[in-house]
Design a protein around this motif. Structure first.
Motif, PDB file in Angstrom:
ATOM      1  N   THR A  76      -2.271  -5.562  -8.443  1.00 32.05           N
ATOM      2  CA  THR A  76      -0.870  -5.355  -6.944  1.00 32.05           C
ATOM      3  C   THR A  76      -0.028  -4.576  -7.412  1.00 32.05           C
ATOM      4  O   THR A  76       1.129  -4.409  -6.170  1.00 32.05           O
ATOM      5  CB  THR A  76      -0.838  -6.644  -6.027  1.00 32.05           C
ATOM      6  OG1 THR A  76      -0.324  -7.524  -6.470  1.00 32.05           O
ATOM      7  CG2 THR A  76      -1.914  -7.337  -5.796  1.00 32.05           C
ATOM      8  N   MET A 110       7.540  -3.791   7.614  1.00 30.85           N
ATOM      9  CA  MET A 110       7.415  -4.127   6.600  1.00 30.85           C
ATOM     10  C   MET A 110       6.688  -3.369   5.678  1.00 30.85           C
ATOM     11  O   MET A 110       4.907  -3.367   6.373  1.00 30.85           O
ATOM     12  CB  MET A 110       7.452  -5.558   5.951  1.00 30.85           C
ATOM     13  CG  MET A 110       6.462  -5.797   4.439  1.00 30.85           C
ATOM     14  SD  MET A 110       7.247  -7.046   3.968  1.00 30.85           S
ATOM     15  CE  MET A 110       8.385  -8.052   3.956  1.00 30.85           C
ATOM     16  N   ASN A 111       6.839  -2.370   5.085  1.00 31.19           N
ATOM     17  CA  ASN A 111       5.243  -1.428   4.749  1.00 31.19           C
ATOM     18  C   ASN A 111       4.289  -1.760   3.809  1.00 31.19           C
ATOM     19  O   ASN A 111       4.727  -3.109   3.358  1.00 31.19           O
ATOM     20  CB  ASN A 111       5.871  -0.437   4.414  1.00 31.19           C
ATOM     21  CG  ASN A 111       7.256  -0.594   2.925  1.00 31.19           C
ATOM     22  OD1 ASN A 111       6.785  -1.104   2.297  1.00 31.19           O
ATOM     23  ND2 ASN A 111       8.371   0.542   3.041  1.00 31.19           N
ATOM     24  N   LEU A 112       3.536  -0.722   3.505  1.00 27.09           N
ATOM     25  CA  LEU A 112       2.151  -1.303   2.197  1.00 27.09           C
ATOM     26  C   LEU A 112       2.305  -1.885   1.106  1.00 27.09           C
ATOM     27  O   LEU A 112       3.069  -3.134   0.554  1.00 27.09           O
ATOM     28  CB  LEU A 112       1.356  -0.478   2.796  1.00 27.09           C
ATOM     29  CG  LEU A 112       0.004  -1.349   1.726  1.00 27.09           C
ATOM     30  CD1 LEU A 112      -0.955  -2.377   2.171  1.00 27.09           C
ATOM     31  CD2 LEU A 112      -0.916  -0.104   1.350  1.00 27.09           C
ATOM     32  N   VAL A 117       4.459  -9.809  -1.822  1.00 31.17           N
ATOM     33  CA  VAL A 117       4.184 -10.569  -0.832  1.00 31.17           C
ATOM     34  C   VAL A 117       2.906 -10.983  -1.170  1.00 31.17           C
ATOM     35  O   VAL A 117       3.225 -11.681  -1.643  1.00 31.17           O
ATOM     36  CB  VAL A 117       4.842 -10.428   1.301  1.00 31.17           C
ATOM     37  CG1 VAL A 117       4.537 -11.854   0.861  1.00 31.17           C
ATOM     38  CG2 VAL A 117       6.298  -9.777   0.573  1.00 31.17           C
ATOM     39  N   LEU A 118       2.002 -10.041  -1.135  1.00 29.91           N
ATOM     40  CA  LEU A 118       1.070 -10.868  -1.245  1.00 29.91           C
ATOM     41  C   LEU A 118       0.717 -11.649  -2.901  1.00 29.91           C
ATOM     42  O   LEU A 118      -0.174 -12.806  -3.327  1.00 29.91           O
ATOM     43  CB  LEU A 118      -0.099 -10.246  -1.459  1.00 29.91           C
ATOM     44  CG  LEU A 118      -1.745 -10.112  -1.669  1.00 29.91           C
ATOM     45  CD1 LEU A 118      -2.450 -11.423  -0.607  1.00 29.91           C
ATOM     46  CD2 LEU A 118      -2.491  -9.398  -1.350  1.00 29.91           C
ATOM     47  N   ASP A 160       1.336  -1.242  -5.704  1.00 33.37           N
ATOM     48  CA  ASP A 160       2.654  -1.252  -5.170  1.00 33.37           C
ATOM     49  C   ASP A 160       3.292  -0.059  -5.374  1.00 33.37           C
ATOM     50  O   ASP A 160       3.745   1.077  -4.350  1.00 33.37           O
ATOM     51  CB  ASP A 160       3.408  -2.464  -4.432  1.00 33.37           C
ATOM     52  CG  ASP A 160       4.123  -3.089  -5.650  1.00 33.37           C
ATOM     53  OD1 ASP A 160       3.727  -2.905  -6.849  1.00 33.37           O
ATOM     54  OD2 ASP A 160       3.984  -4.190  -6.229  1.00 33.37           O
ATOM     55  N   ASN A 190       5.616  -3.500  -0.177  1.00 32.23           N
ATOM     56  CA  ASN A 190       5.874  -4.782   0.246  1.00 32.23           C
ATOM     57  C   ASN A 190       4.981  -6.068   0.689  1.00 32.23           C
ATOM     58  O   ASN A 190       5.859  -6.474   0.256  1.00 32.23           O
ATOM     59  CB  ASN A 190       7.501  -4.595   1.522  1.00 32.23           C
ATOM     60  CG  ASN A 190       8.401  -3.827   0.639  1.00 32.23           C
ATOM     61  OD1 ASN A 190       8.713  -3.206  -0.470  1.00 32.23           O
ATOM     62  ND2 ASN A 190       9.341  -3.212   1.929  1.00 32.23           N
ATOM     63  N   ARG A 191       4.578  -5.486   1.571  1.00 27.74           N
ATOM     64  CA  ARG A 191       3.278  -6.713   1.426  1.00 27.74           C
ATOM     65  C   ARG A 191       2.668  -6.868   0.361  1.00 27.74           C
ATOM     66  O   ARG A 191       2.022  -7.641   0.448  1.00 27.74           O
ATOM     67  CB  ARG A 191       2.020  -6.115   2.362  1.00 27.74           C
ATOM     68  CG  ARG A 191       2.770  -5.863   4.401  1.00 27.74           C
ATOM     69  CD  ARG A 191       2.056  -5.713   5.122  1.00 27.74           C
ATOM     70  NE  ARG A 191       2.260  -5.339   6.231  1.00 27.74           N
ATOM     71  CZ  ARG A 191       2.321  -5.006   7.571  1.00 27.74           C
ATOM     72  NH1 ARG A 191       0.726  -4.214   7.491  1.00 27.74           N
ATOM     73  NH2 ARG A 191       2.672  -4.393   8.727  1.00 27.74           N
ATOM     74  N   CYS A 202       2.874 -14.888  -2.713  1.00 27.56           N
ATOM     75  CA  CYS A 202       1.312 -16.028  -2.345  1.00 27.56           C
ATOM     76  C   CYS A 202       0.452 -16.202  -3.391  1.00 27.56           C
ATOM     77  O   CYS A 202      -0.071 -17.248  -2.807  1.00 27.56           O
ATOM     78  CB  CYS A 202       0.975 -15.095  -1.272  1.00 27.56           C
ATOM     79  SG  CYS A 202       2.891 -15.416   0.263  1.00 27.56           S
TER      80      CYS A 202
END
Length: 200
Positions: free
Chosen positions: A44, A1-3, A9-10, A48, A5-6, A13
């Motif tokens: 973010t 998973m690239n940055l 997801v963050l 992103d 996409n992280r 969360c």
């Protein structure tokens, strides 16, 4: 998973923590804590997209999850604010304003559900639909609106009132109406530009 996409997801969360501090009166500064979490989550979204475009890291996962993460963040905040406004209808908000905001939130969430269904229909045809320009403006306006409302609530919680408080009250309602208008405009624009999905 690239940055990128992280980061997406963050953002997802962070939503439970945002809602917890928004609703749980654990400290008299709980609105400002919720605001800080919301602001970081919103940043973010900006990072992103910027990183994905700059490094050519655009993926189907990002196209689908990035706008979905935005919807989850904004909608969870709006639903929580409906509950809060109803409870403060006798202090910071009149019952009429609480009703108007509730109707606006219903329209906004209905739009998000409709567009999500539209995207599922497109995905069934192996078509991935990215967010449109109007949709991005709508999301940004809703995020700014949420931040302003949280600042207004925090000032009221601290019983800090005056000219700035009154001006902020006007600004939040301008943003609420603008968010509602952009919700409708972005939906019409999105469907019009991707009407081929319906033909298929």
């Amino acid at each position: 998973m690239n940055l990128p996409n992280r980061l997406t997801v963050l953002r997802v969360c962070m939503i439970p923590f945002f809602v917890f501090f928004l609703l749980a009166n654990v400290t008299k500064y709980h609105y400002i804590i919720a605001l800080a979490i919301f602001a970081i989550a919103s940043l973010t979204d900006w990072f992103d997209g910027r990183i994905a475009r700059k490094r050519n890291l655009i993926t189907n996962f990002g196209k689908f999850m990035d706008p979905l993460a935005d919807k989850l963040l904004v909608c969870s905040g709006l639903i929580s604010l409906v509950y809060i406004m109803a409870g403060k209808a006798s202090s910071q908000y009149s019952p009429r304003k609480a009703v108007i905001f509730t109707v606006a939130v219903i329209v906004i969430i209905s739009r998000e559900l409709f567009i999500s269904g539209f995207r599922i229909l497109a995905a069934d045809q192996n078509i991935v639909l990215a967010a449109g320009w109007w949709g991005k403006v709508k999301t940004a306006t809703q995020m700014v609106m949420t931040i302003v409302v949280l600042v207004f609530l925090q000032l009221g919680n601290l019983d800090v009132k005056g000219t700035f408080y009154n001006v902020l009250d006007v600004i939040q309602w301008v943003l609420i109406i603008a968010s509602l208008a952009l919700t409708v405009i972005s939906m019409v624009d999105y469907v019009a530009k991707n009407k081929g999905v319906l033909k298929n």
